[in-house]
Design an enzyme around this catalytic site. Sequence first.
Site, PDB file in Angstrom:
ATOM      1  N   TYR A  43       0.836  -1.193   0.000  1.00 31.40           N
ATOM      2  CA  TYR A  43       0.000   0.000   0.000  1.00 31.40           C
ATOM      3  C   TYR A  43       0.877   1.252   0.000  1.00 31.40           C
ATOM      4  CZ  TYR A  43      -3.360   3.522   1.531  1.00 31.40           C
ATOM      5  OH  TYR A  43      -4.139   4.655   1.607  1.00 31.40           O
ATOM      6  N   ASP A  58      -0.885  15.679   5.621  1.00 30.81           N
ATOM      7  CA  ASP A  58      -1.778  15.031   4.657  1.00 30.81           C
ATOM      8  C   ASP A  58      -3.018  15.891   4.450  1.00 30.81           C
ATOM      9  OD1 ASP A  58      -3.009  13.136   3.019  1.00 30.81           O
ATOM     10  OD2 ASP A  58      -3.839  12.011   4.707  1.00 30.81           O
ATOM     11  N   ASP A  85      -3.093   5.530  -2.810  1.00 32.04           N
ATOM     12  CA  ASP A  85      -4.064   6.529  -2.387  1.00 32.04           C
ATOM     13  C   ASP A  85      -4.147   7.644  -3.429  1.00 32.04           C
ATOM     14  OD1 ASP A  85      -5.501   8.469  -1.036  1.00 32.04           O
ATOM     15  OD2 ASP A  85      -4.176   8.542   0.712  1.00 32.04           O
ATOM     16  N   ASP A  87      -6.518  10.073  -3.034  1.00 39.37           N
ATOM     17  CA  ASP A  87      -7.291  11.128  -2.362  1.00 39.37           C
ATOM     18  C   ASP A  87      -8.628  11.367  -3.083  1.00 39.37           C
ATOM     19  OD1 ASP A  87      -5.559  11.539  -0.230  1.00 39.37           O
ATOM     20  OD2 ASP A  87      -4.360  13.014  -1.296  1.00 39.37           O
ATOM     21  N   HIS A 112      -7.400   4.233  -4.636  1.00 36.20           N
ATOM     22  CA  HIS A 112      -8.675   4.525  -3.977  1.00 36.20           C
ATOM     23  C   HIS A 112      -8.989   6.001  -4.074  1.00 36.20           C
ATOM     24  CE1 HIS A 112      -6.998   5.961  -0.061  1.00 36.20           C
ATOM     25  NE2 HIS A 112      -6.211   4.911  -0.057  1.00 36.20           N
ATOM     26  N   GLU A 114     -11.870   8.915  -2.723  1.00 33.81           N
ATOM     27  CA  GLU A 114     -12.750   9.105  -1.571  1.00 33.81           C
ATOM     28  C   GLU A 114     -13.826  10.146  -1.845  1.00 33.81           C
ATOM     29  OE1 GLU A 114      -9.851  12.226   0.791  1.00 33.81           O
ATOM     30  OE2 GLU A 114      -9.338  10.119   0.699  1.00 33.81           O
ATOM     31  N   CYS A 122      -7.099  14.163   7.102  1.00 33.87           N
ATOM     32  CA  CYS A 122      -6.861  12.772   7.469  1.00 33.87           C
ATOM     33  C   CYS A 122      -8.199  12.161   7.865  1.00 33.87           C
ATOM     34  CB  CYS A 122      -5.878  12.695   8.647  1.00 33.87           C
ATOM     35  SG  CYS A 122      -5.886  11.090   9.450  1.00 33.87           S
ATOM     36  N   ARG A 157     -13.505   4.828  -1.490  1.00 30.70           N
ATOM     37  CA  ARG A 157     -13.392   5.064  -0.043  1.00 30.70           C
ATOM     38  C   ARG A 157     -14.475   6.044   0.410  1.00 30.70           C
ATOM     39  NH1 ARG A 157      -8.319   7.720   3.448  1.00 30.70           N
ATOM     40  NH2 ARG A 157      -9.658   9.217   4.528  1.00 30.70           N
ATOM     41  N   GLU A 187     -13.981   3.691   5.704  1.00 32.36           N
ATOM     42  CA  GLU A 187     -13.037   4.399   6.575  1.00 32.36           C
ATOM     43  C   GLU A 187     -13.585   4.619   7.980  1.00 32.36           C
ATOM     44  OE1 GLU A 187     -10.307   4.882   7.520  1.00 32.36           O
ATOM     45  OE2 GLU A 187      -9.373   6.742   6.909  1.00 32.36           O
ATOM     46  N   ASN A 209      -9.066  -0.281   7.053  1.00 32.82           N
ATOM     47  CA  ASN A 209      -7.866   0.525   7.275  1.00 32.82           C
ATOM     48  C   ASN A 209      -7.475   0.445   8.743  1.00 32.82           C
ATOM     49  OD1 ASN A 209      -5.871   2.460   7.435  1.00 32.82           O
ATOM     50  ND2 ASN A 209      -7.216   4.203   7.026  1.00 32.82           N
TER      51      ASN A 209
END
Length: 295
Positions: A43, A58, A85, A87, A112, A114, A122, A157, A187, A209
């Site tokens: 990952y 982040d 990721d 985002d 992924h 989201e 985060c 996500r 999540e 996660n």
Amino acid sequence: MSHHSAGARLREAMVAERPLQLPGVINAYAAMQAERAGFRSLYVSGAGIANASYGLPDLGMTSLDNVCEDIRRISGATQLPLLVDADTGWGAVFNIQRTVKEFIRAGAAACHIEDQVQAKRCGHRPGKAVVAKEDFADRIKAAVDGRNDPDFVIVARTDALAVEGIDSAIERAVLAQNAGADVIFAEACTTLPEYQRFISALKIPVLANLTEFGKTPYFTADELGSIGIAMIIYPLSAFRAMAKAAEGIYAEIRQQRTQKEVVERMQTRMELYDVLGYHAYERKIDTLFGKGEGG
């Protein structure tokens, strides 16, 4: 791009190991270490890239190009497929399609995307905000449509659980599934029954996660496997340990004015060479150019 694309290798790993454990790797060397530990897939965390490669929080400050650079470095050092990721996908429909194509070109197996607003946080911090569920479905549709390798895995996500509650989060997961997502990333679940509700509402695999110091307890892979979780990510575990170790070494050298007392806490030169396959490179020079003087 058929059978041996990175996406195809990830799909094979998902069948071979269930739940599939994906440890987070912050760079190419960490990826080589994780591969040696026996994992089948890795990952690449957006937070890990922001924190380790750029020294940034982040908060959506790294660009698509920044992330692709790290994907190229990591995928170049390991055969294991990478879930990366993405985002919020760096923009609207055409940006999301470009993100998917660029991820595939850089060597990723999956991404992924989201449902947070563009100015993301985060997933385990307060103050998150999510876009309308239709907009989330549109993001996933765009990602699916943007694939030029049908085996590339699109993970949807949802951050809605902590913001709007579980019913809303499940509704979003179902919409993402209908939009063509291959996997749902639920999540910030806090209990096994919450994961079970996602699993029973969906026909596609669910990812958990297990980031540390967040909202999710440290469930074991067996506990999650017993309820049907398909994938587990540990985004920053090794990075947190590396950071703690480095902090101690820097402090020691500065305070003691020598590294003598902490050498036993270090990976040795031979151990480093072993991970890198250093001697194989030396032998290659010998076979290519005759017996030369080694360095």
